[in-house]
Motif scaffolding. Sequence first.
Motif, PDB file in Angstrom:
ATOM      1  N   ILE A 184       4.941  32.804  -3.116  1.00 37.29           N
ATOM      2  CA  ILE A 184       5.098  31.547  -3.842  1.00 37.29           C
ATOM      3  C   ILE A 184       6.160  30.720  -3.119  1.00 37.29           C
ATOM      4  O   ILE A 184       6.814  31.210  -2.192  1.00 37.29           O
ATOM      5  CB  ILE A 184       5.491  31.771  -5.318  1.00 37.29           C
ATOM      6  N   VAL A 185       6.318  29.473  -3.533  1.00 36.96           N
ATOM      7  CA  VAL A 185       7.250  28.570  -2.854  1.00 36.96           C
ATOM      8  C   VAL A 185       8.676  29.072  -3.063  1.00 36.96           C
ATOM      9  O   VAL A 185       9.123  29.280  -4.201  1.00 36.96           O
ATOM     10  CB  VAL A 185       7.107  27.138  -3.391  1.00 36.96           C
ATOM     11  N   ALA A 186       9.383  29.306  -1.947  1.00 40.89           N
ATOM     12  CA  ALA A 186      10.750  29.823  -2.039  1.00 40.89           C
ATOM     13  C   ALA A 186      11.740  28.755  -2.482  1.00 40.89           C
ATOM     14  O   ALA A 186      12.757  29.072  -3.115  1.00 40.89           O
ATOM     15  CB  ALA A 186      11.173  30.410  -0.691  1.00 40.89           C
ATOM     16  N   ASP A 187      11.484  27.484  -2.154  1.00 41.41           N
ATOM     17  CA  ASP A 187      12.332  26.363  -2.569  1.00 41.41           C
ATOM     18  C   ASP A 187      11.442  25.310  -3.175  1.00 41.41           C
ATOM     19  O   ASP A 187      11.041  24.344  -2.515  1.00 41.41           O
ATOM     20  CB  ASP A 187      13.116  25.783  -1.388  1.00 41.41           C
TER      21      ASP A 187
ATOM     22  N   ASN B 157      13.715  38.140   0.092  1.00 40.88           N
ATOM     23  CA  ASN B 157      14.678  38.622   1.082  1.00 40.88           C
ATOM     24  C   ASN B 157      15.680  37.539   1.460  1.00 40.88           C
ATOM     25  O   ASN B 157      16.280  37.596   2.519  1.00 40.88           O
ATOM     26  CB  ASN B 157      13.948  39.106   2.334  1.00 40.88           C
ATOM     27  N   GLY B 158      15.865  36.562   0.579  1.00 42.93           N
ATOM     28  CA  GLY B 158      16.757  35.465   0.932  1.00 42.93           C
ATOM     29  C   GLY B 158      17.685  35.034  -0.183  1.00 42.93           C
ATOM     30  O   GLY B 158      18.043  33.852  -0.268  1.00 42.93           O
ATOM     31  N   SER B 159      18.112  35.962  -1.055  1.00 42.73           N
ATOM     32  CA  SER B 159      19.028  35.635  -2.157  1.00 42.73           C
ATOM     33  C   SER B 159      18.482  34.475  -2.984  1.00 42.73           C
ATOM     34  O   SER B 159      19.080  33.401  -3.078  1.00 42.73           O
ATOM     35  CB  SER B 159      20.419  35.290  -1.606  1.00 42.73           C
ATOM     36  N   SER B 160      17.329  34.720  -3.595  1.00 45.10           N
ATOM     37  CA  SER B 160      16.647  33.671  -4.356  1.00 45.10           C
ATOM     38  C   SER B 160      17.017  33.736  -5.837  1.00 45.10           C
ATOM     39  O   SER B 160      17.418  34.777  -6.355  1.00 45.10           O
ATOM     40  CB  SER B 160      15.128  33.801  -4.195  1.00 45.10           C
ATOM     41  N   ASP B 161      16.811  32.596  -6.506  1.00 49.09           N
ATOM     42  CA  ASP B 161      17.007  32.494  -7.948  1.00 49.09           C
ATOM     43  C   ASP B 161      15.838  31.693  -8.493  1.00 49.09           C
ATOM     44  O   ASP B 161      15.532  30.610  -7.985  1.00 49.09           O
ATOM     45  CB  ASP B 161      18.337  31.806  -8.272  1.00 49.09           C
ATOM     46  N   CYS B 162      15.145  32.236  -9.517  1.00 49.71           N
ATOM     47  CA  CYS B 162      13.944  31.583 -10.028  1.00 49.71           C
ATOM     48  C   CYS B 162      14.006  31.433 -11.542  1.00 49.71           C
ATOM     49  O   CYS B 162      14.625  32.237 -12.243  1.00 49.71           O
ATOM     50  CB  CYS B 162      12.691  32.383  -9.656  1.00 49.71           C
TER      51      CYS B 162
ATOM     52  N   LEU C  17      18.724  31.318   1.988  1.00 46.27           N
ATOM     53  CA  LEU C  17      18.389  31.400   3.403  1.00 46.27           C
ATOM     54  C   LEU C  17      17.168  30.551   3.723  1.00 46.27           C
ATOM     55  O   LEU C  17      16.193  30.532   2.970  1.00 46.27           O
ATOM     56  CB  LEU C  17      18.101  32.856   3.792  1.00 46.27           C
ATOM     57  N   VAL C  18      17.231  29.857   4.853  1.00 50.57           N
ATOM     58  CA  VAL C  18      16.109  29.023   5.269  1.00 50.57           C
ATOM     59  C   VAL C  18      14.874  29.866   5.560  1.00 50.57           C
ATOM     60  O   VAL C  18      13.741  29.467   5.254  1.00 50.57           O
ATOM     61  CB  VAL C  18      16.506  28.189   6.514  1.00 50.57           C
TER      62      VAL C  18
END
Length: 211
Positions: A71-74, A92-97, A143-144
């Motif tokens: 799904i869309v990370a940003d 794998n990029g310190s995400s928050d949803c 993370l990008v």
Amino acid sequence: MAYPSTSGSPYVRVPHGADPSPYGPAAPTPKGRKGPLILLLSGVALCVIAGIAIIVSALSLTRTAGALQPIVADGTSTVRLDAQEVYGLYGNGSSDCAVTAADGTELEVTRPSSSITVNDRQLFGMIAPTSSGEYTITCSTLLVSGDVYFGPLVGAQDIGRMVFGVIASIAMLVLGIPLTIGGIIWLVVRNSHNKRALQAQAVYPTAGTGL
């Protein structure tokens, strides 16, 4: 009292070490193959069960990893959730949803109590919808190069069962392979013994028996 051996004497000296039996040496008796076959079949059965267990564990892990969808990370993605099911967010990029229902109700995203990694992506959120329908998931990632995946929840118990299955399969192989080899060797030796016994019985058909 010893009597000399003379021509016409009814007493004949038997050479030392000779078999006085007129029936010849006793021939070996053929033995059954039940023991070697049981050992061989037990080893083969363990190896087959271990192979099936390894295949099932691998397919289960592959199916679980394949069920994850990106799904869309940003940004925002739309997914369908079923009631009474539990879903996971992996990345794998310190995400928050945040997860929002069609009526604007926001669902709670629970943080896992243990570290679980599936397909090199760590579980960071769990979703348990109370009703089925379309939901939006809005994520932000530090993370990008980070990504976010959504799919069925894989818990510690699921991972534990997979690991236990692999360990048990390896243990059965470690036990089954020597049993199989031992059964084959025992069966070959037993067949060779029986072959010699049958050949000896053909030479001495009345060996070891009376008239």
